[in-house]
Structure formats: structure tokens, C-alpha cells
Design a protein around this motif. Structure first.
Motif, short mmCIF file in Angstrom:
data_model
loop_
_atom_site.label_atom_id
_atom_site.label_comp_id
_atom_site.label_asym_id
_atom_site.label_seq_id
_atom_site.Cartn_x
_atom_site.Cartn_y
_atom_site.Cartn_z
N GLY A 157 7.67 -0.57 3.33
CA GLY A 157 7.14 0.12 2.08
C GLY A 157 8.37 -0.36 1.30
N PRO A 158 8.42 -1.53 0.44
CA PRO A 158 9.80 -2.11 -1.09
C PRO A 158 9.69 -0.60 -2.07
N MET A 159 10.30 0.08 -1.91
CA MET A 159 10.79 1.71 -2.03
C MET A 159 11.34 0.33 -3.31
N ALA A 160 12.91 0.11 -2.68
CA ALA A 160 12.94 -0.68 -3.72
C ALA A 160 12.81 -1.66 -4.25
N GLY A 161 11.75 -2.16 -4.13
CA GLY A 161 11.61 -3.92 -4.55
C GLY A 161 11.72 -4.60 -3.43
N GLU A 162 11.92 -5.56 -3.91
CA GLU A 162 12.00 -7.44 -3.31
C GLU A 162 12.92 -7.89 -3.78
N PHE A 163 13.92 -9.14 -3.36
CA PHE A 163 14.61 -9.90 -3.76
C PHE A 163 14.57 -10.65 -2.42
N CYS A 164 15.02 -11.85 -2.38
CA CYS A 164 15.25 -13.24 -2.09
C CYS A 164 15.49 -14.60 -2.22
N GLY B 162 0.83 -1.54 -0.08
CA GLY B 162 -0.45 0.31 -0.40
C GLY B 162 1.01 1.44 0.68
N ALA B 163 1.91 1.40 0.84
CA ALA B 163 3.09 2.60 0.47
C ALA B 163 3.56 2.26 -0.37
N TYR B 164 3.75 1.31 -1.50
CA TYR B 164 4.72 1.43 -2.32
C TYR B 164 3.51 1.85 -3.87
N LEU B 165 2.02 1.88 -3.44
CA LEU B 165 0.99 2.47 -4.65
C LEU B 165 0.92 3.56 -4.05
N MET B 166 1.04 3.63 -2.66
CA MET B 166 1.20 5.25 -2.78
C MET B 166 2.25 6.52 -3.06
N ARG B 167 3.14 5.97 -3.28
CA ARG B 167 4.55 6.14 -3.97
C ARG B 167 3.43 6.67 -5.50
N GLY B 168 3.25 4.98 -5.98
CA GLY B 168 2.68 5.35 -7.48
C GLY B 168 1.89 6.55 -7.54
N SER C 283 12.54 -1.82 9.29
CA SER C 283 12.89 -2.03 10.30
C SER C 283 13.85 -3.36 10.42
N GLN C 284 15.35 -3.45 11.14
CA GLN C 284 15.87 -4.87 10.61
C GLN C 284 15.09 -5.73 10.91
N ASN C 285 14.09 -5.82 11.81
CA ASN C 285 13.07 -6.83 12.65
C ASN C 285 11.93 -7.46 11.26
N ASP C 286 11.99 -6.30 10.10
CA ASP C 286 10.60 -6.36 9.37
C ASP C 286 10.00 -8.34 9.13
N GLY C 287 11.18 -8.78 8.58
CA GLY C 287 10.75 -10.22 8.15
C GLY C 287 9.95 -10.25 6.49
N ILE C 288 9.39 -9.21 5.73
CA ILE C 288 8.94 -9.58 5.11
C ILE C 288 9.49 -8.99 4.19
N ILE C 289 9.79 -7.30 4.37
CA ILE C 289 10.73 -6.93 3.21
C ILE C 289 12.38 -7.19 3.32
N VAL C 290 12.38 -7.77 2.15
CA VAL C 290 13.78 -8.02 1.51
C VAL C 290 14.96 -7.73 0.80
N PRO C 291 15.74 -6.58 0.84
CA PRO C 291 16.69 -6.67 2.02
C PRO C 291 15.69 -4.89 3.38
N GLN D 63 16.31 -2.66 3.53
CA GLN D 63 17.17 -1.19 3.50
C GLN D 63 15.99 -0.80 2.09
N SER D 64 14.95 -2.08 1.39
CA SER D 64 14.20 -1.06 0.53
C SER D 64 13.19 -0.40 1.35
N SER D 65 12.82 0.05 2.40
CA SER D 65 12.03 0.36 2.82
C SER D 65 12.16 2.11 3.65
N PHE D 66 14.02 2.09 2.69
CA PHE D 66 14.80 3.33 2.80
C PHE D 66 15.49 3.54 1.30
#
Length: 282
Positions: free
Chosen positions: A113-120, A87-93, A201-209, A211-214
């Protein structure tokens, strides 16, 4: 009698993330109304909630968000956008895609928000949420038209081992990052916000990495080393205004200790840590 403070406080729009619906934001809406008496706060629904959040592409979902905001008469003079996760990503959109006939987003607040995407999945570990993407062990499959069209998470799947395929597939994230067809309006709109606040948060557990939130991302060719946003080309060349907002002091990064699913169930986060950025007199 309505106070001058309430008149000066913009309305708030909350947006849920993946595998969720508008009701997730009920606690946030209620606490916001308690903390700012008289404020207008609303939670937008994307299509039919959970199934549409999963099985529709983000181009379509963004259009649904635009409709929700544009059709609300209470939002016509501008609003503060608060999104969680996708939802944060869509708000950016919305912020970047806004046209002159759409309400202005005065502030943008991204919560995990996954501002810079996701990968794992190679060197990095994945949460079970990403098992479907792990099964797509080739960029050809992950970035295929079918997957991009019918699985929302694939739209911001940034494979660091296949950076060219990520752009050539015209993924939604490469579009927002202005790496497909440069649109100067994206940068102008991004910089039109008076403030952008990013929670992660480093403890996020879903957003990987995490730091994508930043706006950080894995370095090309590696999913172990993370590039700070300032080391990314989109920042260096200011492709959509990230560098401008950062240098002007309008990009605030707040590191927390919350897990991904805790934010919008936490009274402390909503009533203390989030509300300070929602209140325009703070």
C-alpha cells in the motif's frame, strides 16, 4: 457443530486496488476459506470496478467502501481488513474515518500500500502506470481541483519539491495524515486496531519509493533520498497514531521479494505469508 475457534475468528474483508475489481481477490477469498474452515470472507467492490477505481476521487471511493462494510450483516461485530495497493490505502482510510455506527476494523493488513504516497520522475524512475502523473509537470496542475477530483492516483501524489502545495490542495493523503484539519478521532481510530501489518518489497516496481509501504517518503526537495517513517513529522508528533502503534509493538513491517502484481496471484504468499496474520490464533 461450529468450533470455538471459528466463533473467535473475525470475518475478513479484502479490497482491490487501482485499475482492478473485486474478482482480483477471488483466489485470496478461496484460500482463506480453505485455511480457516467456516470463516466469512468477502471482497468489496468499489463502484463499477476498474473505471471507478481510476476516474473517481478517493473521498468518494472511501464512502463506497464504508457502504460495502456497513451494509453487510456478517461484519457488524468487527472484521479484519486486507487491502492491496490503493485498496490498502482505502482500508487505512476506513480505519481512521470510522464512526461509532460502523463495524470496527480489528486488524489492518496492508499489502504493498502507498501509505506515505507516491512520487517519481525527476531523479527516480517511474513505472508506466505513473506516466499520466509525470505529464503533469507542475504542482499547480497535479493538485488542481479537476485532476484531484477525476484521477484517483493524484490523491496520494506527494511531490517532495512542493510540500506546501500538497497540503494546501487538501489532498486525500494530507487529510489522512492529519495535516489539513487535525481530527483527534483519526488518531484514536488508528490506535484502536489490535494490530497493523505492512507488507512491502524492494522489487515492488509500482510503489515509488517502495518504502512508502512502510510509511517512508522522499525527503522534501529530493526524490532520491528517503526518510524513514521515524524521521517524518507525522511520526515525531504522532499526528495520527503511527508513533503510538509502533512503540506499542502493534505495527509489524514485513519485507518481501514480491513484485507489486504478484501478491494476490501467489498461492504461497496467500496461504503461508498472509494467512498467518489473518488467523487470530496465530
Amino acid at each position: 457443530m461450529i468450533s470455538i475457534f471459528v466463533l473467535s475468528q473475525p470475518p475478513i474483508v479484502f479490497l482491490h486496488g487501482f485499475n482492478s475489481n473485486a474478482s482480483l481477490m477471488d483466489l485470496a477469498v478461496n484460500i482463506t476459506k480453505q485455511q480457516i474452515p467456516g470463516v466469512y470472507a468477502v471482497s468489496c467492490e468499489i463502484g463499477n470496478g476498474v473505471p471507478d477505481s481510476i476516474f473517481t476521487d478517493l473521498f468518494w471511493q472511501l464512502e463506497q467502501l464504508k457502504i460495502c462494510i456497513k451494509n453487510d450483516p456478517q461484519l457488524q461485530n468487527g472484521f479484519i481488513g486486507v487491502g492491496h495497493s490503493m485498496g490498502a490505502y482505502l482500508m487505512r482510510g476506513y480505519l481512521q474515518n470510522r464512526t461509532s455506527d460502523m463495524p470496527r476494523m480489528i486488524r489492518f493488513i496492508s499489502v504493498a500500500g502507498p501509505m506515505a504516497g507516491e512520487f517519481c520522475g525527476i531523479k527516480s524512475s517511474c513505472n508506466e502506470l505513473w506516466d499520466a502523473m509525470k505529464l503533469m509537470d507542475s504542482a499547480e496542475l497535479a493538485y488542481s481541483h479537476f485532476v484531484q477530483k477525476h484521477f484517483s492516483l493524484s490523491n496520494f501524489w506527494r511531490d517532495p519539491y512542493e510540500p506546501r502545495a500538497f497540503i494546501e490542495a487538501k489532498t486525500h493523503l494530507s487529510y489522512l495524515d492529519n495535516e489539513v484539519e487535525h481530527n483527534e478521532l483519526f488518531k484514536e481510530n488508528f490506535c484502536s486496531a489490535e494490530l497493523i501489518v505492512l507488507f512491502g518489497s524492494q522489487n515492488d516496481g509500482i510503489i515509488v519509493p517502495y518504502q512508502s509501504s512502510f510509511f517512508g517518503q522522499y525527503e522534501n526537495g529530493d526524490d532520491d533520498q528517503v526518510s524513514d517513517m521515524r524521521d517524518r513529522d507525522v511520526y515525531k508528533y504522532d499526528k495520527f497514531g503511527l508513533k503510538t502503534m509502533h512503540q506499542q509493538g502493534k505495527l509489524i513491517m514485513v519485507e518481501t521479494s514480491y513484485k507489486h502484481t504478484e501478491y494476490f496471484h501467489s498461492v504461497k504468499f496467500l496461504s503461508v505469508e498472509l494467512i498467518k496474520w489473518i488467523k487470530t490464533d496465530e
